[in-house]
Write a protein that holds these residues in place. Structure first.
Motif, PDB file in Angstrom:
ATOM      1  N   ILE A  59      42.399  38.179  31.487  1.00  0.00           N
ATOM      2  CA  ILE A  59      42.585  39.188  32.541  1.00  0.00           C
ATOM      3  C   ILE A  59      43.952  39.863  32.361  1.00  0.00           C
ATOM      4  N   ASP A  60      43.927  41.193  32.236  1.00  0.00           N
ATOM      5  CA  ASP A  60      45.185  41.950  32.144  1.00  0.00           C
ATOM      6  C   ASP A  60      45.535  42.517  33.517  1.00  0.00           C
ATOM      7  N   PHE A  61      46.794  42.336  33.903  1.00  0.00           N
ATOM      8  CA  PHE A  61      47.275  42.834  35.203  1.00  0.00           C
ATOM      9  C   PHE A  61      48.311  43.942  34.987  1.00  0.00           C
ATOM     10  N   LYS A  62      48.482  44.790  36.007  1.00  0.00           N
ATOM     11  CA  LYS A  62      49.530  45.819  35.934  1.00  0.00           C
ATOM     12  C   LYS A  62      50.911  45.181  35.974  1.00  0.00           C
ATOM     13  N   ARG A  63      51.002  44.096  36.741  1.00  0.00           N
ATOM     14  CA  ARG A  63      52.270  43.361  36.847  1.00  0.00           C
ATOM     15  C   ARG A  63      51.935  41.865  36.850  1.00  0.00           C
ATOM     16  N   GLU A  64      52.944  41.047  36.952  1.00  0.00           N
ATOM     17  CA  GLU A  64      52.670  39.603  36.943  1.00  0.00           C
ATOM     18  C   GLU A  64      51.723  39.228  38.079  1.00  0.00           C
ATOM     19  N   PRO A  65      50.688  38.428  37.822  1.00  0.00           N
ATOM     20  CA  PRO A  65      49.751  38.068  38.885  1.00  0.00           C
ATOM     21  C   PRO A  65      50.445  37.344  40.044  1.00  0.00           C
ATOM     22  N   THR A  66      50.014  37.655  41.269  1.00  0.00           N
ATOM     23  CA  THR A  66      50.675  37.086  42.447  1.00  0.00           C
ATOM     24  C   THR A  66      50.337  35.606  42.604  1.00  0.00           C
ATOM     25  N   LYS A  68      53.168  36.690  30.672  1.00  0.00           N
ATOM     26  CA  LYS A  68      53.622  37.878  31.420  1.00  0.00           C
ATOM     27  C   LYS A  68      52.495  38.422  32.306  1.00  0.00           C
ATOM     28  N   ASN A  69      51.933  39.597  31.919  1.00  0.00           N
ATOM     29  CA  ASN A  69      50.925  40.216  32.779  1.00  0.00           C
ATOM     30  C   ASN A  69      49.502  39.828  32.395  1.00  0.00           C
ATOM     31  N   LYS A  70      49.389  38.806  31.581  1.00  0.00           N
ATOM     32  CA  LYS A  70      48.056  38.433  31.106  1.00  0.00           C
ATOM     33  C   LYS A  70      47.763  36.987  31.480  1.00  0.00           C
ATOM     34  N   LEU A  71      46.520  36.744  31.939  1.00  0.00           N
ATOM     35  CA  LEU A  71      46.085  35.366  32.196  1.00  0.00           C
ATOM     36  C   LEU A  71      44.918  35.042  31.282  1.00  0.00           C
ATOM     37  N   ILE A  72      44.952  33.860  30.707  1.00  0.00           N
ATOM     38  CA  ILE A  72      43.784  33.407  29.933  1.00  0.00           C
ATOM     39  C   ILE A  72      43.257  32.155  30.626  1.00  0.00           C
ATOM     40  N   ILE A  73      42.002  32.242  31.096  1.00  0.00           N
ATOM     41  CA  ILE A  73      41.405  31.102  31.800  1.00  0.00           C
ATOM     42  C   ILE A  73      40.377  30.477  30.875  1.00  0.00           C
ATOM     43  N   LYS A  74      40.568  29.198  30.592  1.00  0.00           N
ATOM     44  CA  LYS A  74      39.673  28.530  29.647  1.00  0.00           C
ATOM     45  C   LYS A  74      38.537  27.856  30.397  1.00  0.00           C
ATOM     46  N   VAL A  75      37.367  28.467  30.303  1.00  0.00           N
ATOM     47  CA  VAL A  75      36.210  27.958  31.041  1.00  0.00           C
ATOM     48  C   VAL A  75      35.315  27.168  30.073  1.00  0.00           C
ATOM     49  N   PRO A  76      35.067  25.879  30.342  1.00  0.00           N
ATOM     50  CA  PRO A  76      34.222  25.106  29.435  1.00  0.00           C
ATOM     51  C   PRO A  76      32.860  25.774  29.246  1.00  0.00           C
ATOM     52  N   VAL A  77      32.363  25.741  27.999  1.00  0.00           N
ATOM     53  CA  VAL A  77      31.104  26.426  27.687  1.00  0.00           C
ATOM     54  C   VAL A  77      29.980  25.963  28.615  1.00  0.00           C
ATOM     55  N   ASN A  78      29.963  24.666  28.937  1.00  0.00           N
ATOM     56  CA  ASN A  78      28.864  24.175  29.790  1.00  0.00           C
ATOM     57  C   ASN A  78      29.059  24.523  31.272  1.00  0.00           C
ATOM     58  N   GLU A  79      30.161  25.239  31.582  1.00  0.00           N
ATOM     59  CA  GLU A  79      30.334  25.719  32.966  1.00  0.00           C
ATOM     60  C   GLU A  79      30.545  27.225  32.965  1.00  0.00           C
ATOM     61  N   LYS A  80      29.946  27.906  31.961  1.00  0.00           N
ATOM     62  CA  LYS A  80      30.329  29.320  31.766  1.00  0.00           C
ATOM     63  C   LYS A  80      29.936  30.239  32.923  1.00  0.00           C
ATOM     64  N   GLU A  81      29.027  29.759  33.799  1.00  0.00           N
ATOM     65  CA  GLU A  81      28.679  30.592  34.972  1.00  0.00           C
ATOM     66  C   GLU A  81      29.900  30.777  35.879  1.00  0.00           C
ATOM     67  N   LYS A  82      30.896  29.929  35.720  1.00  0.00           N
ATOM     68  CA  LYS A  82      32.121  30.074  36.522  1.00  0.00           C
ATOM     69  C   LYS A  82      32.833  31.393  36.235  1.00  0.00           C
ATOM     70  N   ILE A  83      32.613  31.939  35.038  1.00  0.00           N
ATOM     71  CA  ILE A  83      33.317  33.175  34.655  1.00  0.00           C
ATOM     72  C   ILE A  83      33.020  34.267  35.677  1.00  0.00           C
TER      73      ILE A  83
END
Ligand SMILES: Nc1ncnc2c1ncn2[C@@H]1O[C@H](COP(=O)(O)OP(=O)(O)OP(=O)(O)O)[C@@H](O)[C@H]1O
Length: 332
Positions: free
Chosen positions: A250-257, A275-290
């Motif tokens: 997820i790219d944000f305009k500024r640092e996520p709140t 910085k302004n980017k978040l990477i969320i690691k979602v296990p493949v067997n729970e990918k509906e969480k995305i």
């Protein structure tokens, strides 16, 4: 091609535990199970990487499959041979390279070594000449033939080793950490061979290696051993879909709140913040969480974009040998 059924191999080792008196009254030997009830089959043409931490039983498996040692129980058939009991006939059909074991004799020339294998494998001179020509075309060994083995560099030596292991045009290959402890030149010589030798769909290869790039570029299947047990058997093409995680970027305009961060943390997935980017690691067997995560935060006006990325191959293998392996060890 290879059929392994309930293969178990025990070793007896001295029992050095306890002081003199304890040892006097206890058994002097204890048994360790290096391979525990392992079963699998391998078809013609497969390129199989056998993985596992040190002491997981890889070399024991290779020694049994090449007929060096016999199993304690269970059975195996390779190319319709019983490797241990029909070793003499069997070895003419296999090519073997074991790390830190040489097929060469240091005081002889490469060509004289070749003559030895000609006798061992009962090869015709015209077959040797033909295979030498092909090998030379790919790997340039002609100029090494009259060199004394001990004068070769590690890279040249590796080429000579490979020549000995392949001169009889085997159907089945076993490479057990062939480049362990060698320099970059030798590693590259082996990798060059592995990726360019015409194995095609006729030749079957089993390899143990810690080199992820070799697994990535060569293996079609992975067998994972842990404490002598086979804990995973998977075709590499299914690896990414079944294991590890998907990355929601997820790219944000500024640092996520703080409130966004708290919201995402409730899903219990590992988060990397850059910085302004978040990477969320979602296990493949729970990918509906995305989708659920996206829905929960999509209204935030500072979000520029969402992207879903797969782990790359290196990450997948590292994950397999790290987190997956740790989980398996907890269970077993
Ligand atoms: N000849 C032997 N005598 C006694 N124990 C042995 C013998 N060979 C292997 N072992 C033991 O059996 C277990 C499996 O060893 P093996 O060499 O097969 O594992 P490995 O996965 O190949 O390990 P590595 O990656 O370190 O080579 C280990 O605990 C090892 O100490």
């Amino acid at each position: 091609m290879i059929k392994v059924e309930k293969l178990t191999r025990n070793y007896k080792i001295p029992n050095n535990k306890g002081n003199f008196f304890v040892r006097l009254f206890n058994s002097r030997y204890k048994t360790i199970t290096a391979l525990n009830n392992v079963s699998f089959t391998i078809s013609k043409g497969e390129k199989v990487a056998v993985l596992g931490l040190n002491g997981s039983g890889k070399s024991t498996l290779f020694k049994i499959l090449t007929g060096i040692i016999s199993p304690s129980s269970g059975s195996c058939k390779c190319l319709d041979y019983d490797p241990f009991n029909e070793r003499k006939k069997y070895v003419k059909n296999i090519g073997v390279l074991f790390g830190q074991k040489t097929l060469l004799i240091p005081e002889l020339s490469v060509y004289d070594c070749l003559k030895l294998y000609k006798a061992v494998y009962e090869l015709k001179q015209k077959d040797i000449d033909y295979r030498l020509k092909i090998f030379d075309k790919h790997f340039g060994v002609e100029k090494l033939l009259h060199r004394i083995v001990r004068t070769l560099s590690l890279g040249e030596r590796m080429k000579a080793e490979i020549l000995m292991a392949t001169i009889h045009d085997p159907l089945l290959f076993f490479f057990d950490e062939p480049t362990i402890g060698l320099d970059v030149q030798a590693k590259n010589a082996f990798k060059d061979f592995l990726l360019n030798y015409p194995f095609g769909s006729e030749k079957t290869v089993l390899i143990t290696t810690h080199d992820i790039s070799v697994i990535k570029e060569f293996a079609t299947r992975i067998l994972l051993l842990n404490n002598g047990k086979l804990v995973l058997d998977i075709k590499t093409k299914y690896l990414k879909d079944k294991f590890g995680f998907k990355k929601l970027v997820i790219d944000f305009k500024r640092e996520p709140t703080k409130s966004i961060m708290e919201n995402i943390k409730t899903f219990g997935c590992p988060i990397e913040k850059n910085k302004n980017k978040l990477i969320i690691k979602v296990p493949v067997n729970e990918k509906e969480k995305i989708e659920t995560i996206k829905k929960k935060i999509v209204t935030d006006e500072s979000i520029i974009s969402f992207k879903v990325e797969n782990m790359d191959y290196e990450e997948t293998i590292n994950w397999l040998m790290g987190e997956f392996y740790a989980d398996v060890q907890k269970i077993s």
